[in-house]
Design an enzyme around this catalytic site. Sequence first.
Site, PDB file in Angstrom:
ATOM      1  N   GLY A 149     -35.890  65.949  54.494  1.00 42.31           N
ATOM      2  CA  GLY A 149     -34.862  65.170  53.814  1.00 42.31           C
ATOM      3  C   GLY A 149     -35.440  64.320  52.704  1.00 42.31           C
ATOM      4  O   GLY A 149     -34.997  63.198  52.466  1.00 42.31           O
ATOM      5  N   ILE A 152     -51.174  74.760  48.388  1.00 38.70           N
ATOM      6  CA  ILE A 152     -52.056  75.072  47.256  1.00 38.70           C
ATOM      7  C   ILE A 152     -51.343  74.850  45.928  1.00 38.70           C
ATOM      8  O   ILE A 152     -51.855  74.223  45.002  1.00 38.70           O
ATOM      9  CB  ILE A 152     -52.528  76.542  47.332  1.00 38.70           C
ATOM     10  N   PRO A 206     -50.080  63.716  63.099  1.00 44.37           N
ATOM     11  CA  PRO A 206     -49.732  64.490  61.897  1.00 44.37           C
ATOM     12  C   PRO A 206     -49.574  63.594  60.670  1.00 44.37           C
ATOM     13  O   PRO A 206     -49.998  63.969  59.567  1.00 44.37           O
ATOM     14  CB  PRO A 206     -48.396  65.152  62.267  1.00 44.37           C
ATOM     15  N   CYS A 209     -15.031  80.473  41.218  1.00 44.41           N
ATOM     16  CA  CYS A 209     -15.869  81.436  40.519  1.00 44.41           C
ATOM     17  C   CYS A 209     -15.661  82.857  41.050  1.00 44.41           C
ATOM     18  O   CYS A 209     -14.623  83.438  40.794  1.00 44.41           O
ATOM     19  CB  CYS A 209     -17.329  80.992  40.536  1.00 44.41           C
ATOM     20  N   ARG A 258     -21.177  85.509  34.722  1.00 39.79           N
ATOM     21  CA  ARG A 258     -21.205  86.430  33.589  1.00 39.79           C
ATOM     22  C   ARG A 258     -19.827  87.020  33.312  1.00 39.79           C
ATOM     23  O   ARG A 258     -19.449  87.281  32.199  1.00 39.79           O
ATOM     24  CB  ARG A 258     -22.135  87.614  33.878  1.00 39.79           C
ATOM     25  N   HIS A 261     -17.200  75.724  38.489  1.00 38.21           N
ATOM     26  CA  HIS A 261     -17.659  75.166  39.768  1.00 38.21           C
ATOM     27  C   HIS A 261     -17.318  73.680  39.880  1.00 38.21           C
ATOM     28  O   HIS A 261     -18.146  72.818  39.557  1.00 38.21           O
ATOM     29  CB  HIS A 261     -19.177  75.344  39.904  1.00 38.21           C
ATOM     30  N   GLU A 293     -17.143  71.867  42.396  1.00 32.93           N
ATOM     31  CA  GLU A 293     -17.894  71.174  43.466  1.00 32.93           C
ATOM     32  C   GLU A 293     -19.052  70.342  42.929  1.00 32.93           C
ATOM     33  O   GLU A 293     -19.484  69.395  43.574  1.00 32.93           O
ATOM     34  CB  GLU A 293     -18.382  72.171  44.524  1.00 32.93           C
TER      35      GLU A 293
HETATM   36  N1  GLN Z   1     -20.817  87.233  40.109  1.00 35.93           N
HETATM   37  C1  GLN Z   1     -19.805  86.618  39.326  1.00 35.93           C
HETATM   38  C2  GLN Z   1     -20.162  86.529  37.853  1.00 35.93           C
HETATM   39  O1  GLN Z   1     -21.296  86.628  37.511  1.00 35.93           O
HETATM   40  C3  GLN Z   1     -19.449  85.236  39.869  1.00 35.93           C
HETATM   41  C4  GLN Z   1     -20.550  84.236  39.733  1.00 35.93           C
HETATM   42  C5  GLN Z   1     -20.348  83.020  40.598  1.00 35.93           C
HETATM   43  O2  GLN Z   1     -19.545  83.005  41.509  1.00 35.93           O
HETATM   44  N2  GLN Z   1     -21.098  81.972  40.350  1.00 35.93           N
HETATM   45  O3  GLN Z   1     -19.296  86.355  37.026  1.00 35.93           O
END
Ligand code: GLN
Length: 540
Positions: free
Chosen positions: A16, A148, A190, A381, A462, A507, A509
């Site tokens: 964490g 390393i 440790p 997405c 994409r 996204h 989130e």
């Molecule tokens: N695979 C999809 C794209 O490239 C969705 C990508 C995602 O959900 N982040 O458009």
Amino acid sequence: MTKHIFVTGGVVSSLGKGLTSAAIGLLLEKRGLRVRMQKLDPYINVDPGTMSPYQHGEVYVLDDGAETDLDLGHYERFTNSLLSRDSNFTTGRIYLSVINKERRGEYLGNTVQVVPHITNEIKASVRKLAAPDVDVVITELGGTVGDIEGLPFLEAIRQIPLDIGRQNCLFIHLTLVPFLKAAGEAKTKPTQHSVGQLRQIGIQPDILVVRTERELGRDNAEKIALFCNVEKNAVIEEPDKEFSIYEVPLGLVENGLDQLIVDKLALPARAIDMSEWQHLLHKVRNPEHEVTIAVVGKYIQHKDAYKSIYEALDHAGIAHSSRVIVKRVESEELERQGPEVILGGVDGILVPGGFGMRGIEGKIDAIRYARECELPFFGICLGMQCAVIEFARNVLHLENANSTEFAAETDHPVICLLNDQRKIVDKGATMRLGAHDCLLEPGTRAAECYDAERISERHRHRYEFNPEYRSQFIAEGMHPSGASPDGRLVEIVELADHPWFVAVQYHPEFKSKPNRAHPLFSGFIEAALQHHQQRLQMTL
Ligand code: GLN
């Protein structure tokens, strides 16, 4: 002058360290200081964007399009630190930069070496964040002491006090004191070894943050202090918090960490005010309602693969005084058993982002179930792309409609690559990334949730909604409620005749905070609560 805090970790990984670093950032901000956060990752990938979530958990995207380590998500959720691509460096990125300089002739005449060229590059990356309006830079070093690949980073941060003065630097080392059941006691060895390794490199930690499963006890703390050469009051215990990660900062304040840091770095700080955080924790501890949300994905077993999604659901729960129970559904399992068996009894379905063919049909089945049974649905997405495919197949009757990501030759490429992406060959950092503006259509559910007409959200994909099918979708009730300012790209689709069915190409989130739930997550949880109520009434 900007001061620097370095957070290293020892004994085991997954202690964490990211969360603790974020909590330290929060505490310093609560003391009125201006903080910047940074993570150094010793692996060779230039960024985590090319790694599977199974390897590395979620890839966290910033406004500037940087694909970064998920610890930066903790930093953004806990602090107001501005993050950019300078907030995350990997070995690969450091070497790439040094090698490019070598090719340009910037070291002409010299042998290019780990010390000083790589270490100088690392030091410059750390010092880059220092600025007149920054009081403290917190740099977390990924991995554990003794790896390393972490050595050049440790060597670089060892040198920084020589450049800017020891009094301007603070080394915090996070370790573990395991409790051995068979022996019936906590073991400090440790920790002693881990600090020993750091000292061999030339770094004497100033503060030890000790992760414990059972209370450390004064004797053990004193033993650690003596053997590790730190002051007794600088051994700070951080016990496991089973209940909520939001307890961590409060525990650290209780154990005096913020005061210790302020004293050691002689920072001009005010008294700490954690009231907002206490209020938040009170809400987390005392929920008035409960909802169950199914998250249907393919990286479900990895606890960090959808990290920000789970966090954002929690935040929306806090906003509605509710506990959100997440049912993690493996989409292939849903393909095997069918949606009725797996999704019966949930109050909402979320299909998150992802890549590749595996598990797609299960996600599509889940979305069909949500649409037909009027269950609140939130697609993110890939989740939006699946919602579009489902609607094309089952409402528009476009047989075998698909994304060209999964079926290059499909008759109905409702999701496809647009021109900007067609010519791209390289995989690293070439998706549509980072913050883009989106215009919302007034009167739609999306506009209502955001209460705005123009928003900015982060992308990482994409493929896009194929504009050639736009009018067919609108005619049958799937509405593009958000689009790019030039109108070219569909960013949000929703169903008007459904209690709550919203799917977004970006996204959301990544922009949710514990005390400022994201509007769409909040709207989704509100709809799920209503669904829960209806379900209860029907069973009465
Ligand atoms: N695979 C999809 C794209 O490239 C969705 C990508 C995602 O959900 N982040 O458009």
